[in-house]
Motif scaffolding. Structure first.
Motif, PDB file in Angstrom:
ATOM      1  N   MET A   1       0.749  -1.140  -0.063  1.00  0.00           N
ATOM      2  CA  MET A   1       0.073  -0.006   0.009  1.00  0.00           C
ATOM      3  C   MET A   1       0.797   1.109   0.010  1.00  0.00           C
ATOM      4  O   MET A   1       0.437   2.214  -0.205  1.00  0.00           O
ATOM      5  CB  MET A   1      -0.964   0.071   1.024  1.00  0.00           C
ATOM      6  CG  MET A   1      -1.999   1.109   1.188  1.00  0.00           C
ATOM      7  SD  MET A   1      -3.398   0.423   1.783  1.00  0.00           S
ATOM      8  CE  MET A   1      -4.793   1.483   1.192  1.00  0.00           C
ATOM      9  N   LYS A   2       2.160   1.168   0.180  1.00  0.00           N
ATOM     10  CA  LYS A   2       3.104   2.282   0.398  1.00  0.00           C
ATOM     11  C   LYS A   2       3.106   3.025  -0.992  1.00  0.00           C
ATOM     12  O   LYS A   2       3.433   4.011  -0.870  1.00  0.00           O
ATOM     13  CB  LYS A   2       4.643   1.770   0.870  1.00  0.00           C
ATOM     14  CG  LYS A   2       5.014   2.515   1.762  1.00  0.00           C
ATOM     15  CD  LYS A   2       6.577   1.832   1.976  1.00  0.00           C
ATOM     16  CE  LYS A   2       7.042   2.426   3.350  1.00  0.00           C
ATOM     17  NZ  LYS A   2       8.479   1.954   3.753  1.00  0.00           N
ATOM     18  N   ASP A   3       3.053   2.309  -2.221  1.00  0.00           N
ATOM     19  CA  ASP A   3       3.458   2.782  -3.306  1.00  0.00           C
ATOM     20  C   ASP A   3       1.879   3.297  -4.180  1.00  0.00           C
ATOM     21  O   ASP A   3       2.094   3.875  -5.362  1.00  0.00           O
ATOM     22  CB  ASP A   3       4.175   2.094  -4.224  1.00  0.00           C
ATOM     23  CG  ASP A   3       5.352   1.609  -3.924  1.00  0.00           C
ATOM     24  OD1 ASP A   3       6.031   2.435  -3.120  1.00  0.00           O
ATOM     25  OD2 ASP A   3       5.911   0.622  -3.951  1.00  0.00           O
ATOM     26  N   GLU A   4       0.960   3.128  -3.180  1.00  0.00           N
ATOM     27  CA  GLU A   4      -0.213   3.628  -3.936  1.00  0.00           C
ATOM     28  C   GLU A   4      -0.446   5.169  -3.948  1.00  0.00           C
ATOM     29  O   GLU A   4      -0.349   5.657  -3.114  1.00  0.00           O
ATOM     30  CB  GLU A   4      -1.463   2.747  -3.111  1.00  0.00           C
ATOM     31  CG  GLU A   4      -2.813   3.089  -3.567  1.00  0.00           C
ATOM     32  CD  GLU A   4      -3.896   2.228  -2.983  1.00  0.00           C
ATOM     33  OE1 GLU A   4      -4.916   3.057  -2.646  1.00  0.00           O
ATOM     34  OE2 GLU A   4      -3.601   1.115  -2.442  1.00  0.00           O
ATOM     35  N   ARG A   5      -0.907   5.639  -5.127  1.00  0.00           N
ATOM     36  CA  ARG A   5      -1.062   6.869  -5.253  1.00  0.00           C
ATOM     37  C   ARG A   5      -2.209   7.356  -4.629  1.00  0.00           C
ATOM     38  O   ARG A   5      -3.288   6.681  -4.720  1.00  0.00           O
ATOM     39  CB  ARG A   5      -1.065   7.213  -6.865  1.00  0.00           C
ATOM     40  CG  ARG A   5       0.406   7.120  -7.671  1.00  0.00           C
ATOM     41  CD  ARG A   5       0.435   7.615  -9.022  1.00  0.00           C
ATOM     42  NE  ARG A   5      -0.115   9.012  -9.066  1.00  0.00           N
ATOM     43  CZ  ARG A   5       0.732  10.100  -9.007  1.00  0.00           C
ATOM     44  NH1 ARG A   5       1.866   9.922  -8.573  1.00  0.00           N
ATOM     45  NH2 ARG A   5      -0.002  11.250  -9.146  1.00  0.00           N
ATOM     46  N   PRO A   6      -2.460   8.642  -4.279  1.00  0.00           N
ATOM     47  CA  PRO A   6      -3.511   9.293  -3.775  1.00  0.00           C
ATOM     48  C   PRO A   6      -4.501   9.376  -4.897  1.00  0.00           C
ATOM     49  O   PRO A   6      -4.365   9.396  -6.138  1.00  0.00           O
ATOM     50  CB  PRO A   6      -3.176  10.440  -3.186  1.00  0.00           C
ATOM     51  CG  PRO A   6      -1.896  10.854  -3.851  1.00  0.00           C
ATOM     52  CD  PRO A   6      -1.086   9.392  -4.175  1.00  0.00           C
ATOM     53  N   PRO A   7      -5.774   9.702  -4.707  1.00  0.00           N
ATOM     54  CA  PRO A   7      -6.834   9.767  -5.591  1.00  0.00           C
ATOM     55  C   PRO A   7      -6.149  11.145  -6.484  1.00  0.00           C
ATOM     56  O   PRO A   7      -5.725  12.083  -5.793  1.00  0.00           O
ATOM     57  CB  PRO A   7      -8.159  10.367  -4.992  1.00  0.00           C
ATOM     58  CG  PRO A   7      -7.795   9.538  -3.234  1.00  0.00           C
ATOM     59  CD  PRO A   7      -6.437   9.582  -3.348  1.00  0.00           C
ATOM     60  N   ASP A   8      -6.429  11.216  -7.586  1.00  0.00           N
ATOM     61  CA  ASP A   8      -6.236  12.216  -8.394  1.00  0.00           C
ATOM     62  C   ASP A   8      -6.598  13.488  -7.923  1.00  0.00           C
ATOM     63  O   ASP A   8      -5.701  14.599  -8.013  1.00  0.00           O
ATOM     64  CB  ASP A   8      -6.639  12.025 -10.075  1.00  0.00           C
ATOM     65  CG  ASP A   8      -5.727  11.061 -10.481  1.00  0.00           C
ATOM     66  OD1 ASP A   8      -4.834  10.764 -10.219  1.00  0.00           O
ATOM     67  OD2 ASP A   8      -6.470  10.708 -11.775  1.00  0.00           O
ATOM     68  N   VAL A   9      -7.707  13.645  -7.421  1.00  0.00           N
ATOM     69  CA  VAL A   9      -8.245  14.798  -6.805  1.00  0.00           C
ATOM     70  C   VAL A   9      -7.522  15.483  -5.696  1.00  0.00           C
ATOM     71  O   VAL A   9      -7.426  16.605  -5.405  1.00  0.00           O
ATOM     72  CB  VAL A   9      -9.675  14.719  -6.259  1.00  0.00           C
ATOM     73  CG1 VAL A   9     -10.019  13.883  -5.211  1.00  0.00           C
ATOM     74  CG2 VAL A   9     -10.383  16.172  -6.176  1.00  0.00           C
ATOM     75  N   LEU A  10      -6.862  14.677  -4.932  1.00  0.00           N
ATOM     76  CA  LEU A  10      -5.840  15.017  -3.806  1.00  0.00           C
ATOM     77  C   LEU A  10      -4.306  14.896  -4.211  1.00  0.00           C
ATOM     78  O   LEU A  10      -3.676  15.555  -3.448  1.00  0.00           O
ATOM     79  CB  LEU A  10      -6.152  13.970  -2.650  1.00  0.00           C
ATOM     80  CG  LEU A  10      -7.426  13.841  -2.120  1.00  0.00           C
ATOM     81  CD1 LEU A  10      -7.746  12.955  -1.063  1.00  0.00           C
ATOM     82  CD2 LEU A  10      -8.142  15.268  -1.886  1.00  0.00           C
ATOM     83  N   SER A  11      -4.069  14.451  -5.366  1.00  0.00           N
ATOM     84  CA  SER A  11      -2.637  14.260  -5.533  1.00  0.00           C
ATOM     85  C   SER A  11      -1.699  15.771  -5.662  1.00  0.00           C
ATOM     86  O   SER A  11      -0.559  15.597  -5.680  1.00  0.00           O
ATOM     87  CB  SER A  11      -2.655  13.550  -6.774  1.00  0.00           C
ATOM     88  OG  SER A  11      -2.579  14.141  -7.961  1.00  0.00           O
ATOM     89  N   ARG A  12      -2.289  16.760  -5.844  1.00  0.00           N
ATOM     90  CA  ARG A  12      -1.778  17.822  -5.891  1.00  0.00           C
ATOM     91  C   ARG A  12      -1.875  18.943  -4.624  1.00  0.00           C
ATOM     92  O   ARG A  12      -1.573  20.074  -4.722  1.00  0.00           O
ATOM     93  CB  ARG A  12      -1.772  18.726  -7.182  1.00  0.00           C
ATOM     94  CG  ARG A  12      -1.366  17.954  -8.541  1.00  0.00           C
ATOM     95  CD  ARG A  12       0.069  17.859  -8.384  1.00  0.00           C
ATOM     96  NE  ARG A  12       0.832  17.088  -9.582  1.00  0.00           N
ATOM     97  CZ  ARG A  12       1.690  16.482  -9.263  1.00  0.00           C
ATOM     98  NH1 ARG A  12       2.449  16.240  -8.423  1.00  0.00           N
ATOM     99  NH2 ARG A  12       2.282  15.802 -10.467  1.00  0.00           N
ATOM    100  N   ARG A  13      -2.634  18.457  -3.834  1.00  0.00           N
ATOM    101  CA  ARG A  13      -3.078  19.108  -2.500  1.00  0.00           C
ATOM    102  C   ARG A  13      -2.062  19.171  -1.540  1.00  0.00           C
ATOM    103  O   ARG A  13      -1.571  18.149  -0.896  1.00  0.00           O
ATOM    104  CB  ARG A  13      -4.468  18.780  -1.997  1.00  0.00           C
ATOM    105  CG  ARG A  13      -5.374  18.877  -2.847  1.00  0.00           C
ATOM    106  CD  ARG A  13      -6.709  18.709  -2.099  1.00  0.00           C
ATOM    107  NE  ARG A  13      -7.923  18.958  -3.324  1.00  0.00           N
ATOM    108  CZ  ARG A  13      -9.056  18.815  -2.826  1.00  0.00           C
ATOM    109  NH1 ARG A  13      -9.483  18.838  -1.688  1.00  0.00           N
ATOM    110  NH2 ARG A  13     -10.024  19.035  -3.771  1.00  0.00           N
ATOM    111  N   LEU A  14      -1.348  20.472  -1.299  1.00  0.00           N
ATOM    112  CA  LEU A  14      -0.173  20.275  -0.476  1.00  0.00           C
ATOM    113  C   LEU A  14      -0.703  19.996   0.889  1.00  0.00           C
ATOM    114  O   LEU A  14       0.230  19.239   1.645  1.00  0.00           O
ATOM    115  CB  LEU A  14       0.471  22.044  -0.395  1.00  0.00           C
ATOM    116  CG  LEU A  14       1.366  22.391   0.499  1.00  0.00           C
ATOM    117  CD1 LEU A  14       2.653  21.444   0.110  1.00  0.00           C
ATOM    118  CD2 LEU A  14       1.826  23.793   0.479  1.00  0.00           C
TER     119      LEU A  14
END
Length: 167
Positions: A1-14
């Motif tokens: 689960m470590k390498d799982e990307r966050p949902p796209d909607v959150l992937s650029r939220r600081l």
């Protein structure tokens, strides 16, 4: 689960990214410092005491770290109970109470700093050296631009984990 990307909607939220990076680092630091009976904030306090040119008071330590007096009293109480610091009257000004490291505190600080450095190095390992240095410098720039660390509970226990300045 470590390498799982966050949902796209959150992937650029600081805030989201900082929170999750912080949580991962805090967990690793807690585990690494457990053998020393320390949490990261206590290690930060020990580092500030050791790096101070003169014996600091509790109030001066609190001001340097941007935390309230009550919190600092609790941290110093904990460190004193562990035998890592002592409170006493200043030799230079008898009206002033200062905090100093005990020999056990100095030893603990040295060993715990090695553990902290190892955790931070491993944490930053996915970045190349230039990117890791740039991240650290960028975070310092933001810290300086936005004032002292907030003593709010949302920060958790890992504030003040930066190393003591090297002589």
């Amino acid at each position: 689960m470590k390498d799982e990307r966050p949902p796209d909607v959150l992937s650029r939220r600081l805030g989201y990214l900082l929170k999750h990076a912080y949580a991962a680092l805090a967990g690793e630091l807690d585990a690494a410092l457990a053998p020393f009976r320390l949490v990261p904030r206590e290690l930060g306090v020990l580092a500030v005491i050791a790096a101070s040119p003169e014996q600091p008071s509790q109030l001066e330590i609190a001001a340097r770290l941007g935390v309230d007096r009550t919190t600092m009293v609790g941290v110093i109480d904990s460190l004193e109970d562990k035998g890592y610091v002592e409170r006493h009257r200043s030799e230079r000004d008898r009206r002033r109470n200062v905090v100093t490291l005990t020999p056990a505190g100095r030893t603990c600080l040295g060993e715990a700093e090695e553990a902290r450095e190892r955790v931070e190095r491993d944490f930053l390992a996915p970045l190349d050296e230039t990117s890791a240095a740039a991240l650290t410098e960028a975070l310092l720039t933001l810290r300086l631009a936005h004032g002292p660390a907030s003593p709010e509970p949302a920060l958790g226990r890992a504030w003040a984990t930066s190393p003591a300045p090297r002589p």
